[in-house]
Design an enzyme around this catalytic site. Structure first.
Site, PDB file in Angstrom:
ATOM      1  CB  SER A 221      -0.935  -0.152   1.232  1.00 32.57           C
ATOM      2  OG  SER A 221      -1.825  -1.146   1.045  1.00 32.57           O
TER       3      SER A 221
ATOM      4  N   GLY B   1      -6.351  -5.174  -3.030  1.00 31.53           N
ATOM      5  CA  GLY B   1      -6.839  -4.621  -1.868  1.00 31.53           C
ATOM      6  C   GLY B   1      -5.794  -3.566  -1.466  1.00 31.53           C
ATOM      7  CG  ASP B   2      -2.044  -5.152  -0.352  1.00 31.03           C
ATOM      8  OD1 ASP B   2      -2.944  -5.262   0.644  1.00 31.03           O
ATOM      9  OD2 ASP B   2      -1.403  -6.276  -0.539  1.00 31.03           O
ATOM     10  CB  ALA B   3      -3.354  -1.640  -5.531  1.00 29.08           C
TER      11      ALA B   3
ATOM     12  N   GLY C 138      -3.633   2.142  -1.058  1.00 27.69           N
ATOM     13  CA  GLY C 138      -2.357   2.941  -1.422  1.00 27.69           C
ATOM     14  C   GLY C 138      -3.003   4.136  -2.307  1.00 27.69           C
TER      15      GLY C 138
END
Length: 340
Positions: A67, A294-296, A299
């Protein structure tokens, strides 16, 4: 322009070992798609088997670090983001340092002399993924490292913090130090439900952190698990998000809960209201790999949050970043974003 060091992440830096596998591979190691678990004894041989595949890729990963990397990419301001976590003194650790610095992150890793750098097996089938994390050195992070003057200076410099729920399994005392600093200094503390197993097996440590959380992220399966564990008797994601937003809070700032649902709309709950935002549609043939989506999203969201943009812009940036990442292998991105 984002100011230097405005966003600080702490978490488990893991080197992703990513490869396309088949259903028998999943069955052999008893793993399910669209899941994230910690490695057990039975998973140990899997890492070498993945590493031997022709299509294997190595990517500096770990949920929080992903992220922060994406936020840094979106911001395009050198040194806008910092990251702390623990790696080993080995070739994977060197690879991680090299990758992170190339991404523009200001990394302050604790380097453990005895444990190997953590790895995460990313098993991809038909664009869907399963994550099996072998924390190794990532599990060795100590709050003493955080409290060293040169590292605590990063905490004091930052105005926004992001720590995913996975770090609850490693160093809850570090999380509390940062969360308390944020609350006392009117800064913004962001957290993530991260995985169903965190909601189930780390319920107490998670409950201790929630009162400090200004922005809470998660996906629909994590939200439903949270609801089940707390006996709320509802699977309605909008209702769950609203209930979480209304849990007791340390600071006056209203909590904002952001739940992504894959191809379905993003749910945002705060101040007694729920708003949904559509994601960017993507034809099935363009979907390469959901790992890091999900992390992106987080971020991308954080990249606009630190610029004090309105919530709809933060969600739009999150959807843009997730859309870019799922069309590529692993949590990777082109040189420059085209977000406007």
């Amino acid at each position: 322009m984002a100011s230097e060091g405005i966003l600080l992440g702490m978490g488990n830096p893991l080197l992703d070992i990513s490869a396309v596998v088949d259903e028998p591979f999943l069955e052999k190691y008893d793993i399910k798609l669209n899941n994230a678990i910690l490695a057990e004894e039975k998973h140990v041989p899997m890492y070498d088997e993945l590493a031997a595949k022709d299509n294997v890729e190595y990517i500096a990963g770990g949920a929080t670090q992903n992220s922060i990397r994406v936020a840094q990419w979106m911001l395009q301001t050198p040194g806008a983001t910092s990251f702390m976590g623990c790696i080993g003194k080995d070739k994977y650790g060197e690879e991680m340092k090299k990758n992170s610095k190339l991404a523009g992150l200001n990394v302050h890793y604790l380097e453990d002399e005895t444990a190997a750098t953590g790895t995460c097996a990313v098993c991809v089938v038909g664009g869907e993924r399963s994550l099996i994390a072998n924390l190794a050195a990532a599990n060795c992070y100590k709050s003493e490292h955080l409290q060293k003057p040169e590292n605590w200076a990063l905490v004091e410099k930052a105005k926004y913090y992001y720590i995913a729920g996975f770090f609850l399994t490693v160093s809850p005392d570090s999380i509390h130090l940062v969360a308390e600093h944020a609350a006392k200094n009117n800064k913004v503390f962001c957290h993530n439900l991260s995985a169903p197993f965190i909601c189930e097996f780390f319920k107490v440590v998670q409950e201790n952190v929630i009162p400090y959380v200004d922005y809470l992220f998660g996906n629909e399966s994590e939200a439903r698990t949270y609801s089940k564990v707390h006996g709320w008797e509802t699977e309605d994601v909008e209702k769950i998000a609203l209930k979480i937003s209304e849990l007791p809070k340390v600071s006056e700032r209203k909590r904002i809960v952001v739940i992504s649902q894959g191809a379905d709309p993003v749910v945002v709950a705060t101040d007694g209201k729920v708003t949904t935002y559509p994601v960017i549609p993507l034809p099935k043939e363009k979907l390469i790999d959901t790992n890091g989506a999900g992390d992106a999203f987080v971020g991308g969201f954080l990249s606009q949050l630190v610029l004090e943009k309105p919530i709809e812009e933060c969600v739009r940036a999150g959807c843009y970043a997730a859309n870019v990442i799922i069309q590529r292998s692993g949590c990777t991105y082109p040189e420059k974003p085209s977000f406007e």
